[in-house]
Design a protein around this motif. Structure first.
Motif, PDB file in Angstrom:
ATOM      1  N   LEU A  96     103.047  37.665  33.086  1.00  0.00           N
ATOM      2  CA  LEU A  96     102.819  37.027  31.785  1.00  0.00           C
ATOM      3  C   LEU A  96     101.849  37.884  30.982  1.00  0.00           C
ATOM      4  CD1 LEU A  96     102.116  33.280  32.670  1.00  0.00           C
ATOM      5  CD2 LEU A  96     104.153  34.209  31.598  1.00  0.00           C
ATOM      6  N   ARG A  97     102.049  37.917  29.680  1.00  0.00           N
ATOM      7  CA  ARG A  97     101.093  38.554  28.781  1.00  0.00           C
ATOM      8  C   ARG A  97     100.851  37.603  27.625  1.00  0.00           C
ATOM      9  NH1 ARG A  97     103.298  43.007  28.450  1.00  0.00           N
ATOM     10  NH2 ARG A  97     104.564  42.725  26.606  1.00  0.00           N
ATOM     11  N   LEU A 118      95.867  41.693  37.535  1.00  0.00           N
ATOM     12  CA  LEU A 118      95.309  41.104  36.330  1.00  0.00           C
ATOM     13  C   LEU A 118      94.773  42.243  35.483  1.00  0.00           C
ATOM     14  CD1 LEU A 118      94.598  38.382  34.938  1.00  0.00           C
ATOM     15  CD2 LEU A 118      92.359  38.556  36.036  1.00  0.00           C
ATOM     16  N   GLY A 119      95.013  42.160  34.182  1.00  0.00           N
ATOM     17  CA  GLY A 119      94.551  43.242  33.321  1.00  0.00           C
ATOM     18  C   GLY A 119      94.623  42.881  31.858  1.00  0.00           C
ATOM     19  N   TRP A 120      94.465  43.896  31.043  1.00  0.00           N
ATOM     20  CA  TRP A 120      94.520  43.765  29.590  1.00  0.00           C
ATOM     21  C   TRP A 120      95.538  44.767  29.079  1.00  0.00           C
ATOM     22  CZ3 TRP A 120      91.695  39.881  27.612  1.00  0.00           C
ATOM     23  CH2 TRP A 120      91.734  39.713  26.236  1.00  0.00           C
ATOM     24  N   THR A 121      96.426  44.322  28.188  1.00  0.00           N
ATOM     25  CA  THR A 121      97.470  45.203  27.663  1.00  0.00           C
ATOM     26  C   THR A 121      97.307  45.380  26.169  1.00  0.00           C
ATOM     27  OG1 THR A 121      99.015  44.475  29.383  1.00  0.00           O
ATOM     28  CG2 THR A 121      99.963  45.537  27.445  1.00  0.00           C
ATOM     29  N   TRP A 122      97.309  46.628  25.739  1.00  0.00           N
ATOM     30  CA  TRP A 122      97.330  46.967  24.310  1.00  0.00           C
ATOM     31  C   TRP A 122      98.717  47.500  24.020  1.00  0.00           C
ATOM     32  CZ3 TRP A 122      93.362  48.086  27.608  1.00  0.00           C
ATOM     33  CH2 TRP A 122      92.123  47.548  27.295  1.00  0.00           C
ATOM     34  N   GLU A 123      99.293  47.092  22.888  1.00  0.00           N
ATOM     35  CA  GLU A 123     100.658  47.508  22.570  1.00  0.00           C
ATOM     36  C   GLU A 123     100.823  47.722  21.075  1.00  0.00           C
ATOM     37  OE1 GLU A 123     105.145  46.365  23.943  1.00  0.00           O
ATOM     38  OE2 GLU A 123     103.664  44.767  23.872  1.00  0.00           O
ATOM     39  N   THR A 124     101.707  48.653  20.730  1.00  0.00           N
ATOM     40  CA  THR A 124     102.010  48.895  19.322  1.00  0.00           C
ATOM     41  C   THR A 124     102.847  47.747  18.769  1.00  0.00           C
ATOM     42  OG1 THR A 124     103.984  50.161  19.902  1.00  0.00           O
ATOM     43  CG2 THR A 124     101.943  51.405  19.594  1.00  0.00           C
ATOM     44  N   ASP A 125     103.149  47.799  17.512  1.00  0.00           N
ATOM     45  CA  ASP A 125     103.889  46.760  16.799  1.00  0.00           C
ATOM     46  C   ASP A 125     105.178  46.358  17.528  1.00  0.00           C
ATOM     47  OD1 ASP A 125     104.939  45.045  14.923  1.00  0.00           O
ATOM     48  OD2 ASP A 125     105.452  46.619  13.487  1.00  0.00           O
ATOM     49  N   ARG A 126     105.317  45.075  17.830  1.00  0.00           N
ATOM     50  CA  ARG A 126     106.496  44.578  18.548  1.00  0.00           C
ATOM     51  C   ARG A 126     107.706  44.365  17.639  1.00  0.00           C
ATOM     52  NH1 ARG A 126     106.212  43.185  23.807  1.00  0.00           N
ATOM     53  NH2 ARG A 126     108.052  41.933  23.482  1.00  0.00           N
ATOM     54  N   GLN A 127     107.535  44.535  16.349  1.00  0.00           N
ATOM     55  CA  GLN A 127     108.662  44.355  15.425  1.00  0.00           C
ATOM     56  C   GLN A 127     109.622  45.544  15.471  1.00  0.00           C
ATOM     57  OE1 GLN A 127     109.063  41.475  13.830  1.00  0.00           O
ATOM     58  NE2 GLN A 127     107.177  40.762  14.768  1.00  0.00           N
ATOM     59  N   ARG A 128     109.183  46.651  16.015  1.00  0.00           N
ATOM     60  CA  ARG A 128     110.006  47.858  16.096  1.00  0.00           C
ATOM     61  C   ARG A 128     110.783  47.878  17.408  1.00  0.00           C
ATOM     62  NH1 ARG A 128     107.214  52.236  12.656  1.00  0.00           N
ATOM     63  NH2 ARG A 128     105.848  50.944  11.408  1.00  0.00           N
ATOM     64  N   VAL A 132     104.906  51.339  22.432  1.00  0.00           N
ATOM     65  CA  VAL A 132     104.106  51.981  23.458  1.00  0.00           C
ATOM     66  C   VAL A 132     102.990  51.025  23.867  1.00  0.00           C
ATOM     67  CG1 VAL A 132     102.584  53.938  23.960  1.00  0.00           C
ATOM     68  CG2 VAL A 132     104.607  54.253  22.519  1.00  0.00           C
ATOM     69  N   GLY A 133     102.723  50.949  25.167  1.00  0.00           N
ATOM     70  CA  GLY A 133     101.680  50.057  25.656  1.00  0.00           C
ATOM     71  C   GLY A 133     100.809  50.720  26.701  1.00  0.00           C
ATOM     72  N   LEU A 134      99.656  50.126  26.953  1.00  0.00           N
ATOM     73  CA  LEU A 134      98.756  50.571  28.004  1.00  0.00           C
ATOM     74  C   LEU A 134      98.136  49.330  28.637  1.00  0.00           C
ATOM     75  CD1 LEU A 134      97.235  52.865  29.515  1.00  0.00           C
ATOM     76  CD2 LEU A 134      95.435  52.603  27.788  1.00  0.00           C
ATOM     77  N   THR A 135      98.265  49.223  29.959  1.00  0.00           N
ATOM     78  CA  THR A 135      97.661  48.113  30.705  1.00  0.00           C
ATOM     79  C   THR A 135      96.566  48.678  31.603  1.00  0.00           C
ATOM     80  OG1 THR A 135      99.725  46.867  30.687  1.00  0.00           O
ATOM     81  CG2 THR A 135      98.093  46.243  32.341  1.00  0.00           C
ATOM     82  N   LEU A 150      93.988  49.825  38.009  1.00  0.00           N
ATOM     83  CA  LEU A 150      95.334  49.823  37.438  1.00  0.00           C
ATOM     84  C   LEU A 150      95.250  50.404  36.023  1.00  0.00           C
ATOM     85  CD1 LEU A 150      98.260  48.547  37.844  1.00  0.00           C
ATOM     86  CD2 LEU A 150      97.363  46.574  36.640  1.00  0.00           C
ATOM     87  N   VAL A 151      95.895  51.544  35.801  1.00  0.00           N
ATOM     88  CA  VAL A 151      95.986  52.160  34.482  1.00  0.00           C
ATOM     89  C   VAL A 151      97.446  52.568  34.317  1.00  0.00           C
ATOM     90  CG1 VAL A 151      95.204  54.004  32.960  1.00  0.00           C
ATOM     91  CG2 VAL A 151      93.616  53.007  34.616  1.00  0.00           C
ATOM     92  N   VAL A 152      98.192  51.799  33.508  1.00  0.00           N
ATOM     93  CA  VAL A 152      99.634  51.970  33.426  1.00  0.00           C
ATOM     94  C   VAL A 152     100.093  52.101  31.975  1.00  0.00           C
ATOM     95  CG1 VAL A 152     101.867  50.945  34.017  1.00  0.00           C
ATOM     96  CG2 VAL A 152      99.912  50.626  35.540  1.00  0.00           C
ATOM     97  N   PRO A 153     100.499  53.304  31.565  1.00  0.00           N
ATOM     98  CA  PRO A 153     101.121  53.451  30.248  1.00  0.00           C
ATOM     99  C   PRO A 153     102.589  53.025  30.341  1.00  0.00           C
ATOM    100  CG  PRO A 153     100.899  55.593  31.302  1.00  0.00           C
ATOM    101  CD  PRO A 153     100.269  54.570  32.223  1.00  0.00           C
ATOM    102  N   SER A 154     103.135  52.507  29.235  1.00  0.00           N
ATOM    103  CA  SER A 154     104.522  52.043  29.272  1.00  0.00           C
ATOM    104  C   SER A 154     105.210  52.237  27.931  1.00  0.00           C
ATOM    105  CB  SER A 154     104.586  50.574  29.688  1.00  0.00           C
ATOM    106  OG  SER A 154     103.943  49.761  28.739  1.00  0.00           O
ATOM    107  N   LEU A 155     106.527  52.159  27.982  1.00  0.00           N
ATOM    108  CA  LEU A 155     107.382  52.272  26.806  1.00  0.00           C
ATOM    109  C   LEU A 155     108.294  51.051  26.796  1.00  0.00           C
ATOM    110  CD1 LEU A 155     108.271  54.251  24.520  1.00  0.00           C
ATOM    111  CD2 LEU A 155     109.962  55.129  26.132  1.00  0.00           C
ATOM    112  N   ARG A 156     108.330  50.323  25.667  1.00  0.00           N
ATOM    113  CA  ARG A 156     109.193  49.147  25.534  1.00  0.00           C
ATOM    114  C   ARG A 156     110.393  49.523  24.675  1.00  0.00           C
ATOM    115  NH1 ARG A 156     109.809  46.433  21.444  1.00  0.00           N
ATOM    116  NH2 ARG A 156     107.805  46.941  20.541  1.00  0.00           N
TER     117      ARG A 156
END
Length: 189
Positions: A96-97, A118-128, A132-135, A150-156
């Motif tokens: 869950l986020r 458990l962590g914190w996620t920063w993410e770019t605009d979800r309308q696109r 790109v995100g980082l947890t 835990l340091v996890v970059p991601s692509l949505r």
């Protein structure tokens, strides 16, 4: 805080039951392993905003992202990773986020153990369609440390309603045996 209202309790209870079901059946007999997928699909439909509107109740899940951990490709697939040797690539679980960025979940890790994170996620605009995100946070279930960083970059890839998340799992410097690319599916309510 709208996520802790009385109207949210049935949804919260349903999610807790689903997580308990996933944890208890991840190591079950192979024929029972797919049952968590059926149960997850049922709860996702039940908790969807469309269902909530049909029931004429508030939408306590507005802005919450629910995801399903699915698969990890390891850069060192033959490294020792468990009693059977090698890493487990199928890593079922849920996460869950919240709109605030607070994130957490549970999955069966590559060593065939249950991991809670458990962590914190920063993410770019979800309308696109691409984001790109980082947890950043911590994860349990690994012998190398009680709570591993835990340091996890991601692509949505996809929309808010349905997206594929591709995450890069870096190899821990002192104790890791492999880096990985993890796939998960998610929806935002």
């Amino acid at each position: 805080m709208q996520y802790l209202t009385v109207h949210a309790f049935p949804h919260f209870a349903a999610l807790v039951l689903l997580l308990m079901h996933v944890i208890s059946n991840v190591t079950a007999h192979p024929r029972r392993r797919t049952s968590w997928l059926v149960l997850a699909a049922f709860w996702l439909v039940l908790l969807s905003p469309k269902y909530a509107q049909a029931q004429d109740t508030p939408q306590p899940w507005a802005g919450v992202t629910v995801g399903v951990h699915a698969y990890t490709w390891h850069t060192s697939p033959h490294a020792a990773g468990g009693p059977e040797g090698g890493y487990e690539n199928v890593n079922p679980g849920l996460y869950l986020r919240l709109p605030s960025g607070l994130s957490g979940g549970v999955y069966r890790n590559s060593y065939r153990r249950t991991t809670a994170w458990l962590g914190w996620t920063w993410e770019t605009d979800r309308q696109r369609p691409v984001g790109v995100g980082l947890t950043v946070g911590g994860a349990t279930g690994y012998e190398a440390c009680g709570v591993c960083p835990l340091v996890v970059p991601s692509l949505r890839l996809g929309s808010e309603r349905a997206a594929l998340r591709v995450s890069y799992l870096p190899k821990p410097p002192q104790y890791g045996g492999s880096a990985g690319v993890h796939l998960s599916l998610e929806t935002r309510f």
